[in-house]
Design a protein around this motif. Structure first.
Motif, PDB file in Angstrom:
ATOM      1  N   SER A  93      -4.348  14.596   1.253  1.00  0.00           N
ATOM      2  CA  SER A  93      -3.863  15.245   0.023  1.00  0.00           C
ATOM      3  C   SER A  93      -2.597  14.524  -0.427  1.00  0.00           C
ATOM      4  O   SER A  93      -2.044  13.714   0.325  1.00  0.00           O
ATOM      5  N   GLY A  94      -2.138  14.852  -1.623  1.00  0.00           N
ATOM      6  CA  GLY A  94      -0.887  14.263  -2.096  1.00  0.00           C
ATOM      7  C   GLY A  94       0.284  14.647  -1.209  1.00  0.00           C
ATOM      8  O   GLY A  94       1.139  13.827  -0.878  1.00  0.00           O
ATOM      9  N   MET A  95       0.319  15.925  -0.791  1.00  0.00           N
ATOM     10  CA  MET A  95       1.430  16.366   0.056  1.00  0.00           C
ATOM     11  C   MET A  95       1.421  15.659   1.407  1.00  0.00           C
ATOM     12  O   MET A  95       2.482  15.345   1.956  1.00  0.00           O
ATOM     13  N   PHE A 119       7.859  18.040  -7.845  1.00  0.00           N
ATOM     14  CA  PHE A 119       6.799  18.979  -7.497  1.00  0.00           C
ATOM     15  C   PHE A 119       7.334  20.013  -6.488  1.00  0.00           C
ATOM     16  O   PHE A 119       8.041  19.648  -5.544  1.00  0.00           O
ATOM     17  N   GLU A 162      10.079  11.332  -9.560  1.00  0.00           N
ATOM     18  CA  GLU A 162       8.746  11.570 -10.106  1.00  0.00           C
ATOM     19  C   GLU A 162       8.917  11.443 -11.611  1.00  0.00           C
ATOM     20  O   GLU A 162       9.844  12.027 -12.160  1.00  0.00           O
ATOM     21  N   ASP A 191       6.733   9.136  -7.193  1.00  0.00           N
ATOM     22  CA  ASP A 191       5.489   9.898  -7.341  1.00  0.00           C
ATOM     23  C   ASP A 191       4.917   9.537  -8.714  1.00  0.00           C
ATOM     24  O   ASP A 191       5.485   9.889  -9.742  1.00  0.00           O
ATOM     25  N   CYS A 193       1.890  10.367 -10.007  1.00  0.00           N
ATOM     26  CA  CYS A 193       0.708  11.190 -10.302  1.00  0.00           C
ATOM     27  C   CYS A 193       0.445  11.355 -11.791  1.00  0.00           C
ATOM     28  O   CYS A 193      -0.687  11.273 -12.238  1.00  0.00           O
ATOM     29  N   PHE A 194       1.501  11.641 -12.548  1.00  0.00           N
ATOM     30  CA  PHE A 194       1.308  12.019 -13.951  1.00  0.00           C
ATOM     31  C   PHE A 194       0.928  10.827 -14.825  1.00  0.00           C
ATOM     32  O   PHE A 194       0.097  10.954 -15.709  1.00  0.00           O
ATOM     33  N   SER A 213      -1.123  11.714  -5.694  1.00  0.00           N
ATOM     34  CA  SER A 213      -2.082  12.761  -5.383  1.00  0.00           C
ATOM     35  C   SER A 213      -3.366  12.317  -6.067  1.00  0.00           C
ATOM     36  O   SER A 213      -3.474  12.357  -7.301  1.00  0.00           O
ATOM     37  N   THR A 215      -5.958  13.844  -6.062  1.00  0.00           N
ATOM     38  CA  THR A 215      -6.519  15.099  -6.564  1.00  0.00           C
ATOM     39  C   THR A 215      -6.439  15.173  -8.091  1.00  0.00           C
ATOM     40  O   THR A 215      -7.244  15.861  -8.722  1.00  0.00           O
ATOM     41  N   LYS A 216      -5.468  14.479  -8.657  1.00  0.00           N
ATOM     42  CA  LYS A 216      -5.185  14.613 -10.079  1.00  0.00           C
ATOM     43  C   LYS A 216      -5.977  13.570 -10.878  1.00  0.00           C
ATOM     44  O   LYS A 216      -7.183  13.590 -10.864  1.00  0.00           O
ATOM     45  N   MET A 225      -9.599  16.706  -3.039  1.00  0.00           N
ATOM     46  CA  MET A 225      -8.200  16.462  -2.708  1.00  0.00           C
ATOM     47  C   MET A 225      -8.060  15.074  -2.087  1.00  0.00           C
ATOM     48  O   MET A 225      -8.937  14.648  -1.330  1.00  0.00           O
TER      49      MET A 225
HETATM   50  C1  LIG Z   1      -0.410  17.824  -7.239  1.00  0.00           C
HETATM   51  C2  LIG Z   1       0.807  17.032  -7.073  1.00  0.00           C
HETATM   52  C3  LIG Z   1       1.287  16.703  -5.789  1.00  0.00           C
HETATM   53  C4  LIG Z   1       0.612  17.179  -4.522  1.00  0.00           C
HETATM   54  O1  LIG Z   1      -0.688  16.703  -4.398  1.00  0.00           O
HETATM   55  P1  LIG Z   1      -1.847  17.507  -3.623  1.00  0.00           P
HETATM   56  O2  LIG Z   1      -3.000  16.585  -3.698  1.00  0.00           O
HETATM   57  O3  LIG Z   1      -2.031  18.815  -4.339  1.00  0.00           O
HETATM   58  O4  LIG Z   1      -1.370  17.712  -2.225  1.00  0.00           O
HETATM   59  C5  LIG Z   1       2.435  15.937  -5.710  1.00  0.00           C
HETATM   60  N1  LIG Z   1       3.085  15.517  -6.820  1.00  0.00           N
HETATM   61  C6  LIG Z   1       2.648  15.821  -8.064  1.00  0.00           C
HETATM   62  C7  LIG Z   1       3.401  15.337  -9.244  1.00  0.00           C
HETATM   63  C8  LIG Z   1       1.513  16.591  -8.241  1.00  0.00           C
HETATM   64  O5  LIG Z   1       1.100  16.896  -9.471  1.00  0.00           O
END
Ligand SMILES: *Cc1c(COP(=O)(O)O)cnc(C)c1O
Length: 408
Positions: A93-95, A119, A162, A191, A193-194, A213, A215-216, A225
């Motif tokens: 997972s991201g975490m 986050f 982030e 980070d 992710c976005f 992550s 997941t996103k 995930m």
């Molecule tokens: C969702 C998210 C995480 C954590 O990722 P998971 O896959 O839910 O563990 C970390 N940072 C950002 C910016 C996120 O949106």
């Protein structure tokens, strides 16, 4: 863990869109055109001698599922290629990717500087869990470079940010923070992710570690995930891999396979979703029931120029807005009214899906903060976050209008 050597057999210097579709291990002896899903926990060794060399790290090859898997390798190769780093390592997972980074690089007495807009679970992991093991940390306002600088101490090992952030879409200067970290002998982790590598490639701006992550937006379709760290081959091999193997946070091959497919459309999804998000943001800005819209592509965004420079001219797919209200109770009631009025969009605490997902940050992701902390974070009771998907913008607007039009 995968080093970005030329295992793929692809020519050098391919463009990002091409790498997103093509990068990975070469096909097996069967010549499959879609990457294979290797569901196996063990690997048969060709000889005892070769097995011994693999365990000693003298020969490449798979031994046991906790250490690696070919489908996972293909995902890591593709992500490292997109981010422009030598290597990547993926996690469940991201975490767990953040956990792997901190666990691999820090010891008791070390210090981390991180943004107060990160986050929620990241803030808890560093500020509470790692604090129990003697890791010190300081939170700073995301966009205040002077505050970052002032927080650095002689034991600071990592600066972690982030950008853009959730839900306010605050943008920090990646190159400036990377320089600041390096001048202090620390690492800069981001980070991503976005924005994703389709819009923003932090390694090219000096970031040492890029966290995801999966997941996103990498999956992009709200199915599985995943997480990953992209970094130099030496850091991945010497720091992250041993901890990953011993702690067992490896990504499942099935999830890696799903995300490999998702990444093939990353570029066109991010472009299409950014375009829709901008259209919705412009519409919201003009709506009489809306007090403020937060979105990097809007000229009203405080870091608009920096965002456009850093994010390939696009804003990403997440925006937030405040409904107009005269007090906090009324703001909450109105935001709930808008969310409960929706007939098409999802009330769902996730983002990075082709379906538009809406949340009320003050009662969900930021629900555990005190009212004072929430005010400090700039997250009011009237705020709604929209992770814009691929629906037609007019349908997104019409769905939001059901609630918005009836609170004027
Ligand atoms: C969702 C998210 C995480 C954590 O990722 P998971 O896959 O839910 O563990 C970390 N940072 C950002 C910016 C996120 O949106």
């Amino acid at each position: 863990m995968t080093e970005n050597t030329n295992k793929s057999g692809l020519p050098a210097n391919l463009q990002l869109d091409t790498l997103a579709v093509r990068m990975g291990l070469p096909p097996s002896q069967y010549g499959e055109n879609s990457e294979a899903l290797f569901l196996t926990s063990g690997y048969v060794q060709s000889s005892a001698e070769s097995s011994a060399r693999r365990f000693a790290g003298e020969e490449e090859g798979y031994t046991y599922g906790r250490g690696g898997n070919p489908t996972v390798t293909s995902f890591e190769m593709r992500l490292a290629a997109l981010e422009g780093t030598e290597a990547a390592i993926s996690t469940s997972s991201g975490m767990s990717a953040i956990m792997l980074m901190l666990f691999s690089l820090l010891k008791a007495g070390d210090h981390v500087v991180f943004s107060q807009s990160m986050f929620g679970s990241t803030i808890k992991l560093i500020g509470s869990e790692f604090a129990r093991f003697g890791v010190e940390s300081t939170m700073v306002p995301q966009t205040d470079l002077a505050a970052w600088k002032a927080a650095i101490k002689s034991n600071t090992k990592i600066l972690f940010a982030e950008t853009p952030t959730n839900p306010l879409t605050e943008v920090c200067d990646i190159a400036a923070l990377a320089d600041m970290a390096h001048n202090a002998g620390a690492l800069f982790a981001l980070d991503n992710c976005f924005a994703t590598p389709a819009l923003q490639r932090p390694a090219l701006m000096g970031a040492d570690i890029i966290m995801h992550s999966g997941t996103k937006y990498l999956d992009g379709q709200g199915r599985v995930m995943a997480g990953a760290l992209c970094a130099s081959a030496a850091m991945v091999r010497e720091k992250f891999l041993p901890v990953m193997k011993n702690s067992g946070m490896i990504l499942s091959p099935f999830n890696a396979w799903v995300i490999l497919k998702g990444m093939e459309t990353l570029g066109i999804r991010m472009e299409a979703q950014s375009k829709r998000a901008l259209e919705v943001a412009l519409w919201l800005e003009k709506h009489p029931a809306v007090a403020r819209v937060y979105y990097p592509s809007l000229p009203s965004h405080p870091q608009h120029a920096l965002a456009m420079k850093q994010m390939s001219g696009q804003g990403g797919a997440v925006l937030s807005f405040d409904v107009k209200a005269s007090n906090a109770a009324q703001a909450r009631e109105r935001a709930f009214h808008v969310l409960d009025g929706m007939q098409v969009l999802s009330l769902c605490t996730n983002l990075g899906d082709t379906k538009s997902l809406l949340t009320h940050p003050a009662s969900t992701s930021h629900g555990k903060l005190s009212e004072e902390q929430r005010q400090l974070a700039g997250i009011g009771q009237g705020m709604i976050r929209v992770a814009v998907g691929l629906e037609a913008p007019v349908d997104i607007q019409n769905d939001l209008a059901i609630g918005l039009n009836s609170i004027q």
